[in-house]
Motif scaffolding. Structure first.
Motif, mmCIF file in Angstrom:
data_model
loop_
_atom_site.group_PDB
_atom_site.id
_atom_site.type_symbol
_atom_site.label_atom_id
_atom_site.label_comp_id
_atom_site.label_asym_id
_atom_site.label_seq_id
_atom_site.Cartn_x
_atom_site.Cartn_y
_atom_site.Cartn_z
ATOM 1 N N LEU A 97 0.827 -1.203 0.000
ATOM 2 C CA LEU A 97 0.000 0.000 0.000
ATOM 3 C C LEU A 97 0.865 1.258 0.000
ATOM 4 O O LEU A 97 0.557 2.232 -0.699
ATOM 5 C CB LEU A 97 -0.938 -0.013 1.201
ATOM 6 N N ARG B 171 2.052 2.128 -3.267
ATOM 7 C CA ARG B 171 1.012 2.685 -4.143
ATOM 8 C C ARG B 171 0.598 4.087 -3.701
ATOM 9 O O ARG B 171 -0.429 4.595 -4.153
ATOM 10 C CB ARG B 171 -0.191 1.744 -4.161
ATOM 11 N N GLY B 172 1.378 4.675 -2.815
ATOM 12 C CA GLY B 172 1.142 6.062 -2.440
ATOM 13 C C GLY B 172 0.224 6.284 -1.262
ATOM 14 O O GLY B 172 -0.115 7.431 -0.951
ATOM 15 N N VAL B 173 -0.177 5.216 -0.581
ATOM 16 C CA VAL B 173 -1.036 5.379 0.590
ATOM 17 C C VAL B 173 -0.179 5.806 1.782
ATOM 18 O O VAL B 173 0.861 5.186 2.041
ATOM 19 C CB VAL B 173 -1.765 4.059 0.915
ATOM 20 N N ARG C 203 -10.401 10.736 3.030
ATOM 21 C CA ARG C 203 -9.574 10.617 1.830
ATOM 22 C C ARG C 203 -8.532 9.528 1.993
ATOM 23 O O ARG C 203 -8.302 8.722 1.072
ATOM 24 C CB ARG C 203 -8.886 11.951 1.519
ATOM 25 N N THR C 204 -7.895 9.489 3.152
ATOM 26 C CA THR C 204 -6.866 8.473 3.387
ATOM 27 C C THR C 204 -7.472 7.079 3.383
ATOM 28 O O THR C 204 -6.912 6.138 2.803
ATOM 29 C CB THR C 204 -6.149 8.747 4.714
ATOM 30 N N ARG D 94 -10.193 6.077 1.862
ATOM 31 C CA ARG D 94 -10.599 5.717 0.497
ATOM 32 C C ARG D 94 -9.388 5.403 -0.376
ATOM 33 O O ARG D 94 -9.449 4.518 -1.239
ATOM 34 C CB ARG D 94 -11.448 6.835 -0.086
ATOM 35 N N ALA D 95 -8.301 6.133 -0.149
ATOM 36 C CA ALA D 95 -7.075 5.839 -0.908
ATOM 37 C C ALA D 95 -6.569 4.442 -0.582
ATOM 38 O O ALA D 95 -6.116 3.709 -1.473
ATOM 39 C CB ALA D 95 -6.008 6.881 -0.607
ATOM 40 N N ALA D 96 -6.644 4.062 0.690
ATOM 41 C CA ALA D 96 -6.207 2.715 1.079
ATOM 42 C C ALA D 96 -7.073 1.655 0.411
ATOM 43 O O ALA D 96 -6.566 0.648 -0.109
ATOM 44 C CB ALA D 96 -6.245 2.573 2.595
ATOM 45 N N ALA E 72 -8.822 1.948 -2.328
ATOM 46 C CA ALA E 72 -8.616 1.957 -3.780
ATOM 47 C C ALA E 72 -7.343 1.231 -4.184
ATOM 48 O O ALA E 72 -7.225 0.766 -5.320
ATOM 49 C CB ALA E 72 -8.578 3.397 -4.286
ATOM 50 N N ALA E 73 -6.391 1.112 -3.253
ATOM 51 C CA ALA E 73 -5.117 0.454 -3.547
ATOM 52 C C ALA E 73 -5.147 -1.049 -3.295
ATOM 53 O O ALA E 73 -4.172 -1.749 -3.578
ATOM 54 C CB ALA E 73 -4.007 1.086 -2.704
ATOM 55 N N GLU F 227 -1.487 14.625 10.288
ATOM 56 C CA GLU F 227 -2.063 14.043 9.090
ATOM 57 C C GLU F 227 -2.417 12.578 9.362
ATOM 58 O O GLU F 227 -1.661 11.869 10.043
ATOM 59 C CB GLU F 227 -1.073 14.123 7.923
#
Length: 297
Positions: free
Chosen positions: A100, A103-105, A228-229, A231-233, A235-236, A257
Motif C-alpha cells: 500500500l 502505491r502512495g497510501v 480521503r486516506t 478511500r485511498a487505502a 482503492a489500492a 495528518e
C-alpha cells in the motif's frame, strides 16, 4: 423458493464473544434472508448449502493461519465467500502495508524482520519509541511499545518472534495516538460509520494478550482528510470492488495528518452496536451481493 441461506462465519470463541453476531443475524433475517452462525472449523457444515458465507468473528485465524486459508480456498470453491479468499490471504499478513505504501497510501513507516534475516539496530530507534508486533496477528497479541532508550528490549521482542519462525514488524510510536485511534467502516465500498477508541498500548514494555481490544470505543465523525486516506487505502487494494466490508484503522502523525495503521478485511469488529444504521447498511450490502451473484450466475 425459500429464503436464501447465509452463513455468518464465526469461531468457537467468537460465537460467545462477538456482541455484534446476534445483531447481524437479526438484521439479515429482517431483510428476508435465512441466516445462521457457523464456526469456520465446524464438523461437516455443508458450505455448499449456503448461497453466501460472510466472514465475521473468525478470531482464532491468526493462530491457525494455514488451516484457515485452506478453509477459505475450499469454501470459495463451493459457495460465494466474502470477503473473497484471495483478499483474505493478502490481508492476513501485514506485509501488505509495504504494498500500500508503494502505491502512495500514507502508512505508518514499517520495517519487517524476517526469521533468520538481519536488521539494522537503528530500525529500533524512534524519537518517541517503537512498537513491535508480529506480521500475522489479531487483537494486538504479542504486541508492545518501547520507550526511547529501550532498544535492547525492543530487539529482544523481535528476536522472540523470529525465533518462533514469525516475521516481526517495527513501527515508530505515534504520540498523537493518545488522542485516539480512528476506525472507519465501509460496506460495499461506501463509508458507513466510524468510531474513535482509546490507545491500547498504554503501558510501555508490556506484552499483555488480555488487553481490552477496543477501549472506550465511541461514535466519531471523521475529518475529510481521514476519509480521503481511508478511500485511498481501499482503492489500492487488489480487486477493491470485491470488498463487502472493510475497516480502515488510522492515527495522526506528528504533522496531524492521518496515516494508515491497519486495513482490516478479514474479521474486524464493525462496532455495529454503536450504529444501528450500520446494521442496515451491512444487510443491504449482503442483499446487493446476492443480487449480483444471481445476475452473473
Amino acid at each position: 423458493m425459500g429464503a436464501e441461506r447465509i452463513a455468518v462465519v464465526t469461531s468457537r470463541n467468537g460465537a460467545d464473544e462477538d456482541a455484534d453476531l446476534p445483531l447481524v443475524l437479526a438484521a439479515l433475517r429482517a431483510a428476508g434472508l435465512s441466516a445462521e452462525a457457523v464456526a469456520w472449523d465446524a464438523d461437516r457444515p455443508g458450505w455448499d448449502g449456503f448461497d453466501l458465507a460472510v466472514i465475521r468473528s473468525t478470531w482464532d485465524y491468526a493462530d491457525r493461519l494455514q488451516e484457515f486459508l485452506a478453509w477459505a480456498d475450499a469454501t470459495a470453491r463451493v459457495t460465494r465467500l466474502w470477503n473473497p479468499a484471495p483478499l483474505v490471504r493478502w490481508n492476513s499478513d501485514k506485509r501488505y502495508l509495504l504494498e500500500l505504501a508503494g502505491r502512495g497510501v500514507p502508512v505508518v513507516p514499517t520495517r519487517f524482520v524476517e526469521p533468520g534475516g538481519g536488521y539494522a539496530a537503528e530500525d529500533f530507534d524512534g524519537p518517541h519509541g517503537v512498537v513491535v508486533k508480529p506480521a500475522v496477528s489479531s487483537g494486538a497479541r504479542d504486541t508492545a511499545r518501547y520507550e526511547p532508550g529501550r532498544r535492547a528490549d525492543a530487539e529482544r521482542h523481535a528476536r522472540m518472534l523470529t525465533d518462533q519462525g514469525r516475521t516481526a514488524m517495527v513501527q515508530p510510536y505515534l504520540p498523537l495516538v493518545a488522542e485516539g485511534e480512528r476506525a472507519l467502516v465501509f460496506f460495499g465500498g461506501a463509508f458507513s460509520h466510524a468510531i474513535r477508541k482509546q490507545p491500547v498500548l498504554t503501558e510501555a514494555g508490556l506484552i499483555d494478550n488480555f488487553r481490552v481490544p477496543h477501549p472506550g470505543a465511541a461514535p466519531y465523525r471523521p475529518s475529510e482528510a481521514e476519509l480521503r486516506t481511508a478511500r485511498a487505502a481501499l482503492a489500492a487494494v487488489p480487486t477493491p470492488g470485491d470488498l463487502l466490508f472493510a475497516r480502515v484503522d488510522l492515527a495522526l502523525d506528528e504533522a496531524r495528518e492521518p496515516v494508515l495503521m491497519e486495513l482490516e478485511l478479514i474479521e474486524p469488529n464493525l462496532f455495529l452496536s454503536l450504529n444501528p444504521q450500520g446494521l442496515e447498511r451491512l444487510a443491504g450490502a449482503v442483499t446487493a451481493a446476492l443480487a449480483t451473484g444471481r445476475a452473473t450466475a
